[in-house]
Design an enzyme around this catalytic site. Structure first.
Site, mmCIF file in Angstrom:
data_model
loop_
_atom_site.group_PDB
_atom_site.id
_atom_site.type_symbol
_atom_site.label_atom_id
_atom_site.label_comp_id
_atom_site.label_asym_id
_atom_site.label_seq_id
_atom_site.Cartn_x
_atom_site.Cartn_y
_atom_site.Cartn_z
ATOM 1 N N ARG A 8 -11.930 -4.245 -6.688
ATOM 2 C CA ARG A 8 -12.373 -2.967 -6.138
ATOM 3 C C ARG A 8 -13.377 -3.295 -5.041
ATOM 4 N NH1 ARG A 8 -8.516 -1.854 -8.581
ATOM 5 N NH2 ARG A 8 -8.268 -0.336 -10.250
ATOM 6 N N GLY A 52 -3.558 4.141 -11.581
ATOM 7 C CA GLY A 52 -3.168 3.918 -12.976
ATOM 8 C C GLY A 52 -1.834 3.212 -13.141
ATOM 9 N N ASP A 100 -2.159 -0.336 -14.370
ATOM 10 C CA ASP A 100 -2.569 -0.420 -15.779
ATOM 11 C C ASP A 100 -1.401 -0.150 -16.725
ATOM 12 O OD1 ASP A 100 -5.064 -0.715 -14.640
ATOM 13 O OD2 ASP A 100 -5.444 1.441 -14.703
HETATM 14 O O1 CKP Z 1 -5.188 -0.533 -10.852
HETATM 15 P P1 CKP Z 1 -4.957 0.868 -11.282
HETATM 16 O O2 CKP Z 1 -4.572 1.802 -10.184
HETATM 17 O O3 CKP Z 1 -3.992 0.930 -12.414
HETATM 18 O O4 CKP Z 1 -6.367 1.333 -11.853
HETATM 19 C C1 CKP Z 1 -6.839 2.637 -11.727
HETATM 20 C C2 CKP Z 1 -8.161 2.790 -12.399
HETATM 21 O O5 CKP Z 1 -10.753 2.071 -13.460
HETATM 22 C C3 CKP Z 1 -8.754 4.161 -12.152
HETATM 23 O O6 CKP Z 1 -8.521 4.980 -13.254
HETATM 24 C C4 CKP Z 1 -10.244 3.919 -11.990
HETATM 25 O O7 CKP Z 1 -10.946 4.586 -12.954
HETATM 26 C C5 CKP Z 1 -10.407 2.429 -12.147
HETATM 27 O O8 CKP Z 1 -9.126 1.883 -11.891
HETATM 28 C C6 CKP Z 1 -11.509 1.948 -11.218
HETATM 29 O O9 CKP Z 1 -12.587 1.635 -11.710
HETATM 30 O O10 CKP Z 1 -11.255 1.916 -10.008
HETATM 31 MG MG MG Z 2 -4.876 -2.425 -10.806
#
Ligand code: CKP
Ligand code: MG
Length: 318
Positions: A170, A260, A263
């Site tokens: 991130r 998401g 994930d």
């Molecule tokens: O890698 P992904 O798109 O599956 O992850 C999304 C999540 O935890 C999102 O729900 C957000 O809350 C996070 O990644 C984050 O901290 O960016």
């Molecule tokens: Mg991811």
């Protein structure tokens, strides 16, 4: 039954009812989401016994997160309620400025989860556990979280628990490539199963995919499997023991909210792997799960069961 533990921050996701620029949004839906929690809920839905390590604030959002985990069947014995720090929140902007892409605005600085520390990691949490899942988001939250995550990994190594890590970079949290290397390196080194994505590989090593994977392999000394998510281009699994690449194409669906998907992919791949399926079959199910995730808003709502996955595949593989 296989037992899996995850660790990370679960937040409240405010997702607008409409696509477009944030400054013109008026109505928001409240969802529960967070990368490692999404993976764990996906695995629970696929028949794995799961438990989650996190912290939430002493506020209605924390209550909502705990009741969601409970209603999904995830063990919440290791969820801490922190009276001094709030539950993290974030806002989502869909399909702007790039159609199909989602942008996030975090309000998670000094959140309860960023105050998880080594003392919250008790070796008891890992009794009879088969697999531990963690992603690059958790060590990026704070120095305390990084130490706690390293302690968890140390315990898993001692207890011979499979360590699974998703790089999940991130940029909002890690800022630069050097910082990302510094923070993620010990986790990449410890992982037996390593997930990453083209975006993360490009950020770390540049655009040439084969070259990036071989650079990653040099760091990932313990990895038996390296899985690369390529979004619309499908996914690759590199089986280190047999030195083979397995590829699987994606399923074309309309994108409502891409958050998401990584994930649901990870959770589905791991659940299929724990069932002893071939890596090709793991990728097939994981790609289907990722496609189902992007076609709806919210991260946990679209997470499929085995029955849902088979129904999806029946239609999309005709
Ligand atoms: O890698 P992904 O798109 O599956 O992850 C999304 C999540 O935890 C999102 O729900 C957000 O809350 C996070 O990644 C984050 O901290 O960016
Ligand atoms: Mg991811």
């Amino acid at each position: 039954m296989k037992k899996v533990v995850g660790m990370g921050e679960i937040m409240i996701q405010m997702n607008p009812t409409e696509k477009g620029p944030m400054r013109y949004q008026h109505l928001f839906e409240q969802h529960v989401a967070g990368s490692e929690g999404n993976v764990i809920i996906q695995m629970q839905r696929l028949g794995i016994q799961t438990s989650f390590i996190t912290a939430v604030g002493l506020d209605p959002f924390g209550e909502m997160i705990i009741s969601t985990l409970k209603s999904e069947g995830v063990d919440t014995s290791f969820v801490k309620v922190d009276p001094k720090h709030p539950t993290g929140i974030y806002f989502v902007q869909r399909s702007y400025p790039i159609p199909g892409k989602t942008k996030v605005f975090y309000y998670r600085k000094n959140s309860a989860a960023s105050f998880i520390s080594e003392k919250d990691i008790d070796a008891k949490i890992f009794d009879d556990v088969d697999l531990f899942f963690l992603s690059g988001i958790t060590p990026a939250l704070s120095k305390r979280c990084r130490k706690a995550a390293l302690k968890a990994i140390e315990i898993c190594v001692k207890k011979k628990i499979k360590v699974v890590f998703d790089t999940n970079i991130r940029v909002n949290l890690l800022k630069t490539k050097n910082k990302a290397f510094e923070i993620l390196k010990p986790f990449i080194e410890s992982a037996e199963v390593l997930f990453t994505g083209v975006g993360d590989l490009t950020f770390l090593f540049g655009k040439n995919l084969r070259n990036s994977i071989s650079e990653l392999r040099k760091i990932a000394k313990n990895a038996e499997l390296i899985i690369v998510k390529k979004g619309k281009e499908g996914s690759i699994c590199f089986d280190v023991n047999s030195n083979t690449y397995i590829e699987y194409s994606s399923f074309p669906v309309e994108v409502e909210d891409e958050l998401g998907a990584g994930d649901s992919f990870d959770g589905t791949f791991l659940s299929a792997m724990l069932r002893g399926y071939s890596f090709e079959k793991c990728l097939r199910y994981a790609n289907a799960s990722g496609a189902m995730a992007v076609s709806l808003k919210g991260d946990i709502e679209p997470l499929p069961t085995w029955k849902d996955l088979d129904l999806f595949l029946e239609v999309y593989e005709k």
